[in-house]
Write a protein that holds these residues in place. Structure first.
Motif, short mmCIF file in Angstrom:
data_model
loop_
_atom_site.label_atom_id
_atom_site.label_comp_id
_atom_site.label_asym_id
_atom_site.label_seq_id
_atom_site.Cartn_x
_atom_site.Cartn_y
_atom_site.Cartn_z
N ALA A 65 0.64 -1.13 0.00
CA ALA A 65 -0.10 -0.06 0.11
C ALA A 65 0.90 1.13 0.18
CB ALA A 65 -0.95 0.04 1.19
N ALA A 66 0.39 2.14 -0.57
CA ALA A 66 0.82 3.68 -0.27
C ALA A 66 -0.08 4.24 1.08
CB ALA A 66 0.41 4.78 -1.38
N LEU A 67 1.00 4.92 1.87
CA LEU A 67 0.49 5.46 3.05
C LEU A 67 1.01 6.86 3.23
CD1 LEU A 67 -0.47 5.15 6.20
CD2 LEU A 67 1.74 4.27 6.74
N THR A 68 0.12 7.72 3.95
CA THR A 68 0.82 8.79 4.43
C THR A 68 -0.12 9.10 5.63
OG1 THR A 68 0.85 10.14 2.23
CG2 THR A 68 0.60 11.35 4.22
N LEU A 69 0.84 9.42 6.61
CA LEU A 69 0.40 9.66 8.13
C LEU A 69 0.88 10.78 8.40
CD1 LEU A 69 -0.50 8.04 10.70
CD2 LEU A 69 1.95 7.44 11.14
N ALA A 70 0.06 11.70 9.28
CA ALA A 70 0.15 13.09 9.53
C ALA A 70 0.12 13.09 11.06
CB ALA A 70 -0.78 14.21 9.01
N GLN A 71 0.97 13.67 11.46
CA GLN A 71 1.15 13.93 13.18
C GLN A 71 0.84 15.37 13.41
OE1 GLN A 71 4.34 12.24 15.36
NE2 GLN A 71 3.46 12.49 17.16
N ALA A 131 10.87 5.49 4.22
CA ALA A 131 9.68 6.55 4.24
C ALA A 131 10.31 8.19 4.11
CB ALA A 131 8.92 6.48 5.42
N GLU A 132 9.59 8.74 3.16
CA GLU A 132 9.76 10.39 2.94
C GLU A 132 9.28 10.99 4.31
OE1 GLU A 132 8.78 14.04 0.18
OE2 GLU A 132 8.11 12.01 -0.31
N ARG A 133 9.90 11.71 4.91
CA ARG A 133 9.62 12.61 6.02
C ARG A 133 9.19 14.08 5.37
NH1 ARG A 133 11.24 8.01 7.66
NH2 ARG A 133 11.27 7.42 9.97
N GLU A 165 3.81 17.01 10.94
CA GLU A 165 4.86 16.11 10.38
C GLU A 165 4.06 15.14 9.66
OE1 GLU A 165 8.36 16.62 13.84
OE2 GLU A 165 7.48 14.62 13.54
N THR A 166 4.74 14.63 8.59
CA THR A 166 4.21 13.64 7.69
C THR A 166 5.15 12.35 7.45
OG1 THR A 166 4.79 14.57 5.70
CG2 THR A 166 2.39 14.95 6.50
N LEU A 167 4.85 11.37 7.16
CA LEU A 167 5.63 10.16 6.90
C LEU A 167 5.00 9.56 5.73
CD1 LEU A 167 7.18 7.19 9.45
CD2 LEU A 167 5.93 6.89 7.08
N THR A 168 5.32 9.55 4.67
CA THR A 168 4.91 8.88 3.61
C THR A 168 5.61 7.85 2.79
OG1 THR A 168 3.98 10.98 2.84
CG2 THR A 168 3.97 9.54 0.99
N ALA A 225 14.58 -1.32 -3.14
CA ALA A 225 14.13 -0.75 -1.77
C ALA A 225 12.65 -0.61 -1.71
CB ALA A 225 14.70 0.72 -1.70
N PRO A 226 12.26 -1.64 -0.70
CA PRO A 226 10.78 -1.70 -0.47
C PRO A 226 10.12 -0.46 0.14
CG PRO A 226 11.82 -2.93 1.03
CD PRO A 226 12.96 -2.44 0.25
N ALA A 227 10.34 0.58 -0.27
CA ALA A 227 9.76 2.03 0.08
C ALA A 227 8.20 1.89 -0.07
CB ALA A 227 10.34 3.16 -0.26
N ILE A 228 7.50 0.69 0.45
CA ILE A 228 6.09 0.77 0.41
C ILE A 228 5.47 0.36 1.72
CG2 ILE A 228 5.73 0.34 -1.96
CD1 ILE A 228 5.90 -2.32 -1.77
N PHE A 229 4.28 0.65 2.13
CA PHE A 229 3.74 0.01 3.17
C PHE A 229 3.24 -1.31 2.85
CE2 PHE A 229 -0.06 -0.33 6.11
CZ PHE A 229 0.92 -0.41 7.31
N GLY A 230 3.44 -2.15 3.93
CA GLY A 230 2.87 -3.70 3.65
C GLY A 230 3.51 -4.52 4.73
#
Length: 288
Positions: free
Chosen positions: A108-114, A205-207, A121-124, A191-196
């Motif tokens: 999955a793609a994921l964006t988490l905002a805090q 993850a991109e910050r 801040e975001t983690l994507t 590089a598994p830069a994906i959520f899962g």
């Protein structure tokens, strides 16, 4: 700090496919998740597809863990490790050992905002996106979705040219299936830069971060929803936020589907891999 939920929606892209998106908010966190699975992969989890299982499981666990969490990376890692353990246990239960091949795993793609004092801040991971509006009306975009969307659109245009089909016909071709598998294999073998199910994804993850004061709105979206801005160019990010805050998300979704089903149903004007993708967005507010 906490986010107040203002609006959310999640629409399936087609009645023939399950909705593999989810979104939510709890405590100081909000998230949007956009699931995917290699086409033709039969599910082994208890859902219409393993991507549906992943996003629903992640959504539920984020909702449960977020109110006590203080660290975005730790929160995401905890959910990944739980999901991984469940999936691998099911592989052993069912004897479906071909599902140990990583390119067959749900992702999955994921964006988490805090929300933090004076800061968002975001983690994507992958192509979900965050639009942030400050108290003065300035709008900022966090995430790699614009660049990823351009690359995906160019690839879709090439496959439609090579197969001589439109967006829906292309999805039924062997060229599309072969290209999907090639891209999935490349994604997990590098590089598994994906959520899962990959714990090491969190480090990749991109910050994103913005120092802000006062009332702040955050809109998190899957690429199926952000296509209004990033692919169709129907409006810019500022107008998107103005519409979301002023009128809600439903009118934006109506315009999205109008473009996809009436203005460009074949994908000739806006090349893409689906006529209509799952479209998910969540609008939250915090006073920083």
């Amino acid at each position: 700090m906490r986010f107040d939920l203002l609006d959310s929606l999640s629409l399936a892209g087609s009645p023939e496919r399950p909705n593999e998106d989810a979104c939510g908010a709890a405590g100081a966190f909000a998230w949007a998740i956009d699931g995917a699975i290699l086409p033709g992969t039969a599910p082994i989890m208890d859902a219409a597809s393993d991507a549906v299982w992943l996003v629903r499981y992640a959504d539920a666990r984020l909702a449960a863990l977020a109110p006590q969490a203080s660290d975005a990376a730790g929160l995401v890692l905890a959910v990944i490790e739980e999901a991984r353990a469940l999936f691998l246990a099911r592989v052993e239960e069912t004897g479906r050992h071909e599902r140990l091949e990583r390119h067959t795993w749900p992702a999955a793609a994921l964006t988490l905002a805090q929300a933090k004092p004076g800061r968002i801040e975001t983690l994507t991971l992958a192509d979900t996106i965050a639009y942030v509006r400050d108290e003065a009306g300035g709008v900022y975009t966090l995430g790699e979705a614009p660049e990823l969307r351009r690359a995906e659109s160019a690839l879709a245009a090439r496959l439609m040219r090579e197969t001589g089909t439109d967006v829906e016909g292309m999805r039924r071709t062997e060229a599309y299936r072969a290209d999907s598998e090639r891209r999935r294999r490349a994604m997990v073998e590098s590089a598994p830069a994906i959520f899962g199910l990959h714990p090491d994804a969190v480090a990749l993850a991109e910050r994103g971060a913005l120092d802000l004061d006062g009332e702040t709105h955050v809109l998190l979206a899957s690429d199926g929803f952000s296509a209004l801005v990033e692919l169709y160019r129907d409006r810019d990010a500022t107008a998107l936020m103005e519409g979301a805050i002023g009128e809600g998300l439903a009118p934006l979704a109506t315009r999205l589907r109008e473009i996809e089903t009436e203005i460009d149903p074949t994908g000739a004007r806006f090349p893409r891999f689906k006529r209509s993708d799952d479209a998910t967005a969540i609008l939250v507010r915090a006073t920083l």
